[in-house]
Design an enzyme around this catalytic site. Structure first.
Site, PDB file in Angstrom:
ATOM      1  N   SER A  25      57.405  62.830  15.638  1.00 15.42           N
ATOM      2  CA  SER A  25      56.025  62.562  15.588  1.00 15.42           C
ATOM      3  C   SER A  25      55.144  63.531  14.638  1.00 15.42           C
ATOM      4  O   SER A  25      55.827  64.610  14.354  1.00 15.42           O
ATOM      5  CB  SER A  25      55.397  62.700  16.861  1.00 15.42           C
ATOM      6  OG  SER A  25      55.927  61.973  17.959  1.00 15.42           O
TER       7      SER A  25
HETATM    8  N1  SAH Z   1      59.959  63.640  21.120  1.00 16.04           N
HETATM    9  C1  SAH Z   1      60.611  63.447  20.021  1.00 16.04           C
HETATM   10  C2  SAH Z   1      60.323  62.001  19.220  1.00 16.04           C
HETATM   11  C3  SAH Z   1      60.657  60.999  19.968  1.00 16.04           C
HETATM   12  S1  SAH Z   1      60.944  59.718  18.802  1.00 16.04           S
HETATM   13  C4  SAH Z   1      60.519  64.729  18.955  1.00 16.04           C
HETATM   14  O1  SAH Z   1      59.684  65.596  19.196  1.00 16.04           O
HETATM   15  O2  SAH Z   1      61.152  64.695  18.102  1.00 16.04           O
HETATM   16  C5  SAH Z   1      61.404  58.582  20.598  1.00 16.04           C
HETATM   17  C6  SAH Z   1      62.713  58.766  21.225  1.00 16.04           C
HETATM   18  O3  SAH Z   1      62.714  58.133  22.373  1.00 16.04           O
HETATM   19  C7  SAH Z   1      63.796  58.466  20.022  1.00 16.04           C
HETATM   20  O4  SAH Z   1      64.963  59.555  20.174  1.00 16.04           O
HETATM   21  C8  SAH Z   1      64.555  57.327  21.137  1.00 16.04           C
HETATM   22  O5  SAH Z   1      65.913  57.273  21.137  1.00 16.04           O
HETATM   23  C9  SAH Z   1      64.021  57.683  22.678  1.00 16.04           C
HETATM   24  N2  SAH Z   1      64.039  56.607  23.555  1.00 16.04           N
HETATM   25  C10 SAH Z   1      63.512  55.215  23.653  1.00 16.04           C
HETATM   26  N3  SAH Z   1      63.782  54.705  24.593  1.00 16.04           N
HETATM   27  C11 SAH Z   1      64.273  55.761  25.720  1.00 16.04           C
HETATM   28  C12 SAH Z   1      64.898  55.492  26.913  1.00 16.04           C
HETATM   29  N4  SAH Z   1      64.622  54.334  27.913  1.00 16.04           N
HETATM   30  N5  SAH Z   1      65.174  56.490  27.330  1.00 16.04           N
HETATM   31  C13 SAH Z   1      65.328  57.702  26.891  1.00 16.04           C
HETATM   32  N6  SAH Z   1      64.933  57.890  25.347  1.00 16.04           N
HETATM   33  C14 SAH Z   1      64.487  56.997  24.860  1.00 16.04           C
END
Ligand code: SAH
Length: 215
Positions: free
Chosen positions: A60
């Site tokens: 993000s």
């Molecule tokens: N917080 C992260 C950015 C996350 S991007 C950072 O600081 O870099 C969103 C993430 O959510 C992705 O890696 C994706 O794989 C994950 N995601 C999506 N659905 C999910 C689920 N049901 N359980 C766990 N992770 C999930």
């Protein structure tokens, strides 16, 4: 080493965007974002923009990380659950502010990479897991704070159940196709209070553990 002039410029920009919690700003200052982005983007790590990471996901924008962290109102004793580890950057920022962070992602490779970064930075209060974050982390519940960093249609019921009394949950929701809004839930003695906040853009919250794309 953190690039001093560039991070100071970023911190000033975040302040101008309404990030007034000095603990949040210093947690951002202490977290080297360039170590959480692909090498090809390291020189853009202190720009206030989201960047691509592996598996088609994104780290993000610093503003959004700071904004969500501020909304969470994290104290030093808090036990925090993050859904969507991604690069691990948000978890690393939270780890500076709370007792322990539990973070889950559906991609094993992202979790492994993030864990390697936490070790390199001597962050020992983060516990990782590969799994479906929509189910939360029942063995460790309840959580004082829950942060979801991917957008679903609704906040998964399991996460609301795993929120402690007085707890706060922050999540982006895709209310209509293509329209996302940040929401904050608070568990009060009277029930769940809900605030709708700013429009946002996140990758989707998807069920189940992910099939790894061949690299
Ligand atoms: N917080 C992260 C950015 C996350 S991007 C950072 O600081 O870099 C969103 C993430 O959510 C992705 O890696 C994706 O794989 C994950 N995601 C999506 N659905 C999910 C689920 N049901 N359980 C766990 N992770 C999930």
């Amino acid at each position: 080493m953190i690039d001093a002039p560039r991070i100071i410029q970023l911190l000033m920009e975040l302040r101008g965007q309404g990030i007034t919690d000095t603990r949040v700003l210093s947690a951002i200052e202490m977290t080297p974002r360039e170590q959480f982005v692909p090498e090809a983007f390291a020189d853009r790590a202190y720009e206030n923009i989201p960047l691509p990471i592996a598996q088609g996901q994104t780290i993000s924008q610093p503003y959004i990380v700071a904004y969500m962290t501020q909304l969470l109102e994290v104290g030093p004793r808090a036990k925090v659950l993050e859904i969507g580890t991604g690069s691990g950057y948000q978890a690393a920022v939270l780890a500076r502010l709370c007792r322990r962070v539990y973070t889950v992602d559906r991609y094993r490779s992202l979790v492994q990479e993030a864990q390697r970064r936490f070790q390199a930075l001597d962050l020992h209060n983060i516990t990782t897991r590969t799994g479906d974050g929509m189910k939360g982390w029942p063995e460790q519940a309840p959580f004082d704070r829950i942060i979801v960093t991917a957008a679903g249609r609704e906040v998964p019921a399991a996460l609301v159940e795993q929120l402690a009394e007085g707890g706060v949950l922050v999540a982006p929701l895709e209310e209509k196709p293509g329209e996302q809004v940040m929401v904050r839930l608070r568990r009060t003695p009277e029930g769940i209070a809900r605030e709708r906040l700013i429009p946002v853009r996140f990758v989707p919250l998807l069920p189940g553990v992910a099939e790894e794309r061949q690299v």
